[in-house]
Design a protein around this motif. Structure first.
Motif, PDB file in Angstrom:
ATOM      1  N   VAL A 128       6.346   6.467 -22.979  1.00  0.00           N
ATOM      2  CA  VAL A 128       5.897   5.876 -21.718  1.00  0.00           C
ATOM      3  C   VAL A 128       4.377   5.856 -21.714  1.00  0.00           C
ATOM      4  N   MET A 129       3.802   4.721 -21.406  1.00  0.00           N
ATOM      5  CA  MET A 129       2.350   4.599 -21.306  1.00  0.00           C
ATOM      6  C   MET A 129       1.960   4.316 -19.861  1.00  0.00           C
ATOM      7  N   SER A 140      -7.246  -1.858 -21.969  1.00  0.00           N
ATOM      8  CA  SER A 140      -6.891  -2.826 -23.012  1.00  0.00           C
ATOM      9  C   SER A 140      -5.599  -2.431 -23.721  1.00  0.00           C
ATOM     10  N   ASP A 141      -5.409  -1.128 -23.984  1.00  0.00           N
ATOM     11  CA  ASP A 141      -4.169  -0.663 -24.613  1.00  0.00           C
ATOM     12  C   ASP A 141      -2.969  -0.896 -23.687  1.00  0.00           C
ATOM     13  N   MET A 178       1.876  -3.961 -22.206  1.00  0.00           N
ATOM     14  CA  MET A 178       2.605  -4.754 -21.211  1.00  0.00           C
ATOM     15  C   MET A 178       3.040  -6.102 -21.784  1.00  0.00           C
ATOM     16  N   ILE A 179       2.189  -6.694 -22.594  1.00  0.00           N
ATOM     17  CA  ILE A 179       2.460  -8.032 -23.130  1.00  0.00           C
ATOM     18  C   ILE A 179       3.423  -7.976 -24.315  1.00  0.00           C
ATOM     19  N   ALA A 195       2.440  -0.530 -29.135  1.00  0.00           N
ATOM     20  CA  ALA A 195       1.140   0.136 -29.088  1.00  0.00           C
ATOM     21  C   ALA A 195       0.897   0.791 -30.442  1.00  0.00           C
ATOM     22  N   TRP A 196      -0.374   1.004 -30.744  1.00  0.00           N
ATOM     23  CA  TRP A 196      -0.682   1.744 -31.974  1.00  0.00           C
ATOM     24  C   TRP A 196      -1.121   3.149 -31.598  1.00  0.00           C
ATOM     25  N   LEU A 197      -0.706   4.101 -32.418  1.00  0.00           N
ATOM     26  CA  LEU A 197      -1.015   5.498 -32.169  1.00  0.00           C
ATOM     27  C   LEU A 197      -1.471   6.179 -33.448  1.00  0.00           C
TER      28      LEU A 197
END
Length: 405
Positions: free
Chosen positions: A115-116, A138-139, A144-145, A149-151
């Motif tokens: 979850v972000m 921005s992340d 959302m789009i 995500a990158w982690l």
């Protein structure tokens, strides 16, 4: 594997990941709060994006400015509502509560999810072993789009809590003590897995308090073990054979107080020497749940808030507020002279009332006491548990251990 490795592996290629590795993951839920929603909306507009990866996986919470204090913020909220309407995502309006509290209540956080959220205290989700990450605008917009995500995979440290504190010592006190004892450096950009009998016996409300303070420790994320009231699917916590284990003994630990202007500037409560307090605030995503409201109500029952103290209580969600009404807590607080506000972030971030006066000393249950945090750099903020806050409200001074026993 460490919990964070396990969750990231399940949300990426399926190949085991290692600390330091850069990985693209699929995200389960993304949420935005009203304060930075217009910034995220501008990113969408600048990049000509008009949709999200999954409408029921994205939400916008109106929690930072529940009682709109000025025209500028009113206009920002209007922009945020228009943004949510364009995207067709879920909206949690003013009065629904703090994003992290409501996300826990509504099952957005669940074991094994990623979850972000566009707020640093999204780490609260670690109370139920969700990899819950506070991220920048921005992340969040990218997640959302795209739903991705990158982690950078964080290293894991296991925090073994040994012993039991005094009965008057709460979860908030233990985290403050850990911060004072070990500092932030050992936790920076690491995943922290709490373990030990004391942690396993925590209620869900107390576990959420511990998890919410993960960012104050400097951690990337935190995880707590299974315990009372937790959802199904949570795993036991035990360190890897070659893992880093830190130990903290809390045997007979007294309540703690964080002095200005840092959550790590912590002392045992008796060292406060009954310091005078002008303003007590009970609220924030750290200590605004039903258990916290109950602690304050039990302390204030049949008593009166000191004439010298402004006592403000802000429930963390509408559900907490309604349950507190049903149990009689709200009438108890009001009769005692406390001011109860609508659910939300309230005074924690200093963009709406009540703003402290110059020279005021505030005893707050929130997570941060940085200079100017509540809207006035000429005031001093001390952090403590709801139990300590309630006793302070009645007597106008920080209690000693003897006062609380």
């Amino acid at each position: 594997m460490a919990l964070v490795n396990d969750i990231i592996t399940a949300h990426s290629s399926g190949e085991p990941v290692t600390a330091g590795q850069l990985v693209t993951v699929n995200v389960d839920k993304v949420y935005v709060q009203d304060g930075n929603s217009p910034t995220i909306a501008k990113i969408f507009s600048d990049n000509e994006c008009n949709s999200v990866f999954k409408k029921d996986a994205v939400g916008i919470f109106f929690d930072h400015s529940v009682i709109t204090p000025n025209i500028a913020i009113a206009n920002r909220l209007k922009e945020a509502h228009a943004f949510a309407e364009r995207l067709g995502v879920q909206v949690y309006p003013q009065g629904a509560g703090i994003s992290h509290v409501v996300a826990m209540e509504n099952g957005w956080f669940s074991p094994g999810r990623i979850v972000m959220g566009s707020d640093s205290h999204t780490c609260t989700g670690g109370a139920v072993q969700s990899l819950a990450l506070g991220m920048g605008a921005s992340d969040i917009a990218a997640a959302m789009i795209t739903g991705e995500a990158w982690l950078k995979v964080p290293e894991t440290v296991w925090l073994n809590i040994k012993g039991k504190p005094l009965p008057i010592t709460k979860a908030k006190d233990v985290v403050l003590y850990v911060l004072a004892t070990l500092g932030q450096e050992q936790f920076l950009y690491r995943s922290v897995e709490w373990m030990g009998p004391w942690v396993s016996e925590l209620s869900l409300d107390s576990a959420a308090t511990v998890a919410s303070l993960g960012v104050e420790l400097g951690a990337k994320c935190v995880f707590l073990p299974d315990g009372p009231g937790r959802p199904h699917g949570m795993r036991p916590i035990s360190p890897e054979a070659n893992g880093t284990v830190l130990e903290v003994d809390i045997t007979d630990l007294p309540p703690m107080v964080a002095k200005p202007h840092s959550p790590s500037n912590v002392v045992p409560i008796d060292e406060m020497n009954h310091a005078k307090i002008d303003y007590v605030f009970v609220g924030s995503c750290t200590n605004s749940r039903l258990e916290d409201i109950a602690d304050v109500a039990h302390q204030l029952a049949g008593k009166k808030v000191s004439d010298r103290v402004h006592c403000l209580i802000t429930p963390g969600s509408k559900d907490v507020y309604l349950k507190a009404i049903e149990k009689g807590y709200i009438s108890t607080l009001t009769e005692a002279g406390a001011v109860v506000t609508p659910p939300g972030c309230g005074s924690c971030l200093g963009t709406q009332g009540s703003i402290p006066a110059d020279g005021d000393r505030i005893l707050s249950t929130m997570n941060r006491n940085f200079l100017g945090r509540m809207g006035n750099p000429e005031a001093e903020i001390y952090l403590a548990s709801p139990l300590v806050a309630a006793h302070t409200a009645v007597h106008g001074r920080i209690p000693s251990v003897e006062d609380l026993l």
